[in-house]
Design an enzyme around this catalytic site. Structure first.
Site, PDB file in Angstrom:
ATOM      1  N   ASP A  63      -6.416  -7.125 -15.400  1.00 21.73           N
ATOM      2  CA  ASP A  63      -5.322  -6.632 -16.216  1.00 21.73           C
ATOM      3  C   ASP A  63      -4.086  -7.275 -15.442  1.00 21.73           C
ATOM      4  O   ASP A  63      -4.250  -8.046 -14.182  1.00 21.73           O
ATOM      5  CB  ASP A  63      -5.156  -5.185 -16.116  1.00 21.73           C
ATOM      6  CG  ASP A  63      -4.276  -4.728 -17.216  1.00 21.73           C
ATOM      7  OD1 ASP A  63      -4.314  -3.585 -17.826  1.00 21.73           O
ATOM      8  OD2 ASP A  63      -3.479  -5.623 -17.856  1.00 21.73           O
TER       9      ASP A  63
HETATM   10  C1  GLC Z   1      -0.738  -4.766 -19.921  1.00 17.36           C
HETATM   11  C2  GLC Z   1      -1.997  -3.803 -20.330  1.00 17.36           C
HETATM   12  C3  GLC Z   1      -3.120  -4.579 -21.095  1.00 17.36           C
HETATM   13  C4  GLC Z   1      -2.810  -5.910 -21.772  1.00 17.36           C
HETATM   14  C5  GLC Z   1      -2.185  -6.629 -20.766  1.00 17.36           C
HETATM   15  C6  GLC Z   1      -1.452  -7.969 -21.344  1.00 17.36           C
HETATM   16  O1  GLC Z   1      -0.488  -4.254 -18.772  1.00 17.36           O
HETATM   17  O2  GLC Z   1      -2.493  -2.958 -19.490  1.00 17.36           O
HETATM   18  O3  GLC Z   1      -3.904  -3.796 -21.973  1.00 17.36           O
HETATM   19  O4  GLC Z   1      -3.653  -6.442 -22.485  1.00 17.36           O
HETATM   20  O5  GLC Z   1      -1.367  -6.153 -19.920  1.00 17.36           O
HETATM   21  O6  GLC Z   1      -0.611  -7.600 -22.057  1.00 17.36           O
END
Ligand code: GLC
Length: 732
Positions: free
Chosen positions: A271
């Site tokens: 993430d």
């Molecule tokens: C965010 C979220 C995740 C998302 C990623 C890209 O912080 O936790 O669900 O897909 O970053 O935006």
């Protein structure tokens, strides 16, 4: 150099798609360590790539970029990557969570439909729309089991039950990935957030999770395992620590479970900086340590933070990092790119404008919204409204909010929304609709996001009540459209109270005093607590954030053209003080009892929920016979007669629950094992049957073996998680 890259590309494209492993290993054998670490790095996709980004792309320093950008921007960065030495194409990702050009209800609402086929159809539309502008990969489905509605991201998942979340997750993956990932209108799915993110302590986003292995396997891992089995292309490792070990450095979940037990061959992306955040977790000493721990645990690609690129080569040269982990990561990434057909000239995006929604795609979105609505209360048949109802006062802060009805993580443009106000005016004509927001709130475009959200949640401003009461006094019926703004749920949107925001309860009380019929429509990204206000309204329709067609869907439901059939995918507590509260709980040694003070209950409120998991009313009524169980082979057929005892043809989501009375690990009082959406004409009776196999009753025992133990069981074919007449059976 370009000629050489062109020749290499030609070589890749000459071999058939089928012999992917050979192609992966051939290409891997040509790569330098720097190029391998480049593939393991993902950054944001800018609308205009600067010279540094373009030069890094030409050096093969990125494997992926993600974000919402124009087809031109995508084509630009793809061209730069193809000019690198080996011309390895980028995989381009984005957060297509519930709809792309055509918005869809939030996933929690989609789960309430208990209609996987329709959810799959919605995901198929998202794949077609997003792939047509050059997207290859979506960071969806989010399948975090959530038992705590204080946690804002409950909006993005499929609720509290592993069986329902598994069915919805698989349907969404199949919608996105189609019959083959290499189809130009397929996109790779990404199951997130692996794993246990929804168990955040106190419902606070990003907070610690403490999950015993048996619970992790029986509940939180279940939807991920189901989608792994269904061929999902990738997973995203989560922010949270699981029992003190961050999910993005957790070899048990990422290697032991995902690779060794499930045999998953896809790709794992972190993430947003979740690898680097292991320093803040107190699990990594610095960036190099974070890279070492994440790579060896099994996070193949690092999102946004750059520790892999910065420290990977040095870690290998110092002998700290075995290069086999890097090769393993790059194989998973290349395999995914080959499966997507990116090396085989997957059609480049035609830099066209994103495909706007069409009447057909909006019709599907509306149907999914209608099926997601849950009728929580309908006293004396106040719903559906009669067409000759006279004047309707439409009051409330969510009655005319085209962006907010889309919900959090919306990709669609609010301009495609039809609000309840515009839908009602179209149906009744302007003169019969008396509108007042009731709650005066204007989003301050110049103010910070947080300030706006806090102001909406805590406002004491009742200055809008006057107009609302005037409208209500002139009307024959009042429809209140209440709830949360889109950003009151979603990421970083945990709430300590889950009451209706601001002065909405006071508004309900003021309107109710007029003695007119009052119908509540609630738009929200989570279960809310509104016991007193519900008592003041004749009917309550829970619509989640229903997407661009929420307006027409609500109006057609209020007038009975569409009959509510949704069921709750999550328990609604009476009070935030009851949380965590979920239906598949254990019995305890002292189950709550009215007649015994010394049992598991509160002094001040009942232990039961306001509305239980699986609950939802209709405009007709259904009765269920006692549940029958008959052995079939080494499994069972479980059935009951369901009768539509009302005057309208309608759908009913029939549910199957089981309970094992004694086991070597105490079992939940009920567990969902099946559901069927059936259509019954007025007066019709149907026998609804479920096939239950022995393995459907298995659980993880004290020795961490997945077993079905012999014993006495109960089964319910029921309308929700608290009703039904049990059938009994024995597993030998
Ligand atoms: C965010 C979220 C995740 C998302 C990623 C890209 O912080 O936790 O669900 O897909 O970053 O935006």
């Amino acid at each position: 150099m370009i000629v050489l890259a062109g020749l290499i590309l030609a070589l890749h494209t000459s071999l058939p798609q089928t012999d992917i492993e050979t192609r992966v290993n051939q290409l891997l054998g040509k790569m330098t360590l720097e190029e391998k670490l480049g593939q393991m790095s993902q950054s944001g996709l800018p609308e205009h790539a600067d010279a540094r980004m373009l030069s890094d792309l030409k050096k093969g320093m990125y494997g992926s970029l993600y974000g919402s950008a124009s087809p031109r921007a995508r084509a630009e960065v793809e061209a730069a990557a193809r000019r690198s030495r080996l011309g390895i194409p980028l995989i381009l990702g984005d957060d297509v969570i519930h709809g792309f050009a055509t918005g869809l209800p939030i996933p929690l609402g989609q789960a309430a439909s208990f209609d996987p086929d329709l959810v799959q159809a919605g995901a198929r539309i998202s794949a077609r729309e997003s792939s047509s502008v050059g997207l290859h990969w979506t960071f969806s489905p989010m399948m975090d089991i959530a038992r705590d509605p204080r946690w804002g991201r409950i909006a993005e998942g499929y609720g509290e039950d592993p069986y329902l979340a598994s069915a919805m997750g698989v349907a969404t993956v199949e919608g996105y990935q189609g019959s083959s990932l290499s189809n130009p209108d397929s996109i790779a799915a990404c199951g997130k957030h692996y794993v246990g993110y929804g168990a955040a302590e106190a419902g606070r986003d990003y907070n610690s999770t403490w999950i015993p292995e048996g619970l992790l396997r029986d509940v939180y891992l279940k939807p991920f395992q189901a989608t792994a089995k269904a061929g999902i292309a990738s997973f995203m490792s989560a922010f949270n620590a699981i029992n003190g070990v961050p999910a993005s450095g957790n070899a048990f979940t990422l290697r032991q479970v995902l690779r060794n037990e499930w045999g998953f061959k896809g790709m794992v992306v972190s993430d947003f900086e979740s690898t680097h955040e292991m320093i803040a977790h107190g699990y990594a000493a610095d960036g190099a340590d974070a890279a070492l721990k994440a790579i060896t645990a099994g996070v193949n690609m690092e999102m946004i933070s750059t520790d892999y690129r910065k420290y990977g080569a040095e870690l290998v040269r110092e002998g700290k990092l075995d290069p086999k982990y890097i090769d393993d990561a790059v194989r998973n990434i290349l395999r995914t790119k080959f499966r997507l057909g990116l090396f085989d000239g997957r059609p480049q995006p035609i830099p066209a404008n994103p495909p706007g929604p069409t009447p057909e795609t909006l019709a599907l979105s509306k149907k999914l919204a209608e099926e997601s609505f849950v009728l929580l209360k309908n006293e004396n048949g106040v719903l559906p409204l009669r067409s000759d109802i006279g004047k309707v006062a439409l009051i409330g802060p969510l009655a005319d909010k085209p962006n907010d009805q889309l919900g959090s993580w919306a990709h669609a443009n609010g301009k495609t929304s039809i609000t309840p106000l515009s839908a009602l005016r179209s149906r009744l004509g302007e003169s019969r609709v008396l509108y007042a927001p009731g709650v005066n709130f204007a989003w301050d475009e110049n103010g910070p996001w947080e300030e706006n959200i806090t102001r909406f949640l805590t406002s004491k401003d009742e200055s809008g009540f006057g107009d609302a009461l005037k409208a209500a006094q002139q009307a024959d019926v009042v429809v209140l459209v209440l709830g949360e703004l889109a950003d009151d749920s979603g990421e970083a949107s945990s709430r300590s109270s889950i009451d209706l925001p601001g002065v909405q309860n006071e508004l309900v009380a003021a309107i109710a005093k007029l003695g007119k019929p009052v119908i509540g429509v609630i738009m929200a990204g989570r279960p809310l607590t509104f016991h007193d206000s519900a008592a003041k309204m004749g009917a309550v329709l829970y619509t989640w954030h229903g997407g661009p067609m929420a307006g027409p869907a609500i109006v057609e439901t209020l007038f009975g053209d569409s009959i509510p059939s949704g069921k709750l995918p999550v328990t609604f507590p009476r009070s935030v003080g009851q949380i965590p509260l979920y239906y598949d709980h254990l019995s305890t040694g002292r189950p709550a009892s009215e007649d015994d003070h010394y049992t598991s209950k509160y002094l001040d409120i009942p232990v039961t929920p306001e509305y239980p998991f699986g609950y939802g009313l209709s405009y007709t009524t259904f009765t269920y016979s006692a549940t029958r169980v008959s052995p079939i082979g080494d499994g069972f057929e479980i059935s009951a007669e369901v009768t539509n005892t009302g005057s309208r043809d309608a759908d009913e989501v029939v549910q199957l629950y089981t309970h094992q009375r004694v086991a070597t690990v105490a079992r939940p009082v009920r567990e969902l094992k099946g559901f069927k959406r059936v259509h019954l004409k007025a007066g019709e009776t149907a026998t609804i049957k479920f096939d239950l196999k022995r393995e459907d009753l298995a659980f993880w025992n004290q020795q961490m073996k997945f077993v079905t133990e012999p014993g006495e069981f109960e089964a319910w074919v029921a309308p929700d998680s608290v009703s039904g007449v049990a059938g009994r059976f024995t597993v030998k």
